[in-house]
Design a protein around this motif. Structure first.
Motif: not given
Length: 290
Positions: A265, A241, A248
């Motif tokens: 993630t 991220t 991202y």
């Protein structure tokens, strides 16, 4: 009447041993069957598919060192692919092609007599995409860690330029013969682009091993059939991220376009195997066991 009751009781007593033996046999059979099923289930649970790891650009197989160690400790057979022109490999840049990358990955896959779990990072994502489409029957799962997923007819370079928020394209500098792409001021820009969340020691680790990237594979369009790449839902993506190399948002776009719904993630830059290795290994083990 007394004789009848006596005879009836004797008949019942005569049958009792048979019933007892039948019950014992049934119990024994049930126990053996249950034990056999348990053993089969345990054997299945203990069997773990081999793992093949593919690194990305401006890096080499060393970035997977800790991941390899952790996965082996968890009982996995792991092979880390060494792409030509990276790390200690001295293949001249003009001899390095995207096909040579794919061939190296196929070699690793073919060393096993069963389907593998193929994991690719960054440029390695494009490599595993092409590889999986060429040998889909040998892929149990395909896992991207911030990996490129170019559609057929597009290259890694094409996709990198599509990611407008990436810090990478503006930092590239070609060699005089254009066979190598380097990072301008790598001591400053390399950590900023690839590992801004790493410790100072981890950043120096990457800087010390920095090497310019062969350009031919970067500009080579992938060539595969969409139906071969489908893989029946066996594709996974781990988003990074805080990524400055492949942002991202762009990762999400690629995953969606590739039909990947199994997503995870990790709050890291582009090199989670360096800055967030324990967290990455935890995610990978979760995916491997699915």
């Amino acid at each position: 009447m007394k004789n009848f009751k006596t005879m009836k009781k004797s008949k019942i007593n005569a049958q009792s041993p048979l019933k007892t033996i039948s019950k014992l046999f049934l119990l024994l059979f049930t126990t053996i069957s249950a034990a056999s099923c348990t053993n089969d289930e345990n054997a299945t649970a203990e069997k773990k598919s081999p793992v093949v790891l593919v690194h990305g650009a401006w890096q080499a197989s060393y970035v997977w060192d800790q991941t390899e160690t952790d996965l082996k400790a968890a009982g996995y057979d792991v092979t880390v692919v060494k792409l030509p022109g990276h790390g200690d490999d001295t293949t001249p840049a003009y001899q390095v092609s995207f096909k040579t990358y794919v061939d190296e990955v196929k070699k690793a896959i073919n060393s096993y007599n069963e389907p593998v779990i193929l994991i690719g990072h960054s440029l390695g994502g494009a490599v595993i995409t092409q590889t999986a489409a060429e040998v889909p029957q040998k892929i149990k799962k395909l896992v991207y860690v911030a990996g490129f997923i170019p559609q057929s007819g597009k290259s890694v370079l094409d996709y990198s330029q599509m990611d407008k928020a990436s810090l990478l394209p503006a930092s590239l500098q070609l060699s005089e013969d254009q066979t190598l792409a380097g990072i301008v001021n790598p001591e400053i820009n390399l950590p900023k682009i690839f590992s801004q969340d790493a410790t100072e020691a981890q950043k120096q680790f990457l800087i010390a091993r920095y090497k310019a990237e062969p350009t031919i594979p970067l500009g080579t369009p992938l060539n595969y059939k969409a139906e071969d790449y489908n893989l029946g839902g066996k594709k996974y993506y781990i988003f990074t991220t805080a990524d400055n190399t492949i942002t991202y948002n762009f990762q999400q776009e690629m995953a969606k376009s590739a039909g990947i719904t199994n997503t995870y993630t990790i709050n890291s830059g582009h090199s989670p195997f360096i800055s967030k290795s324990p967290e990455l290994t935890t995610l990978l083990k979760e995916i491997l066991l699915k």
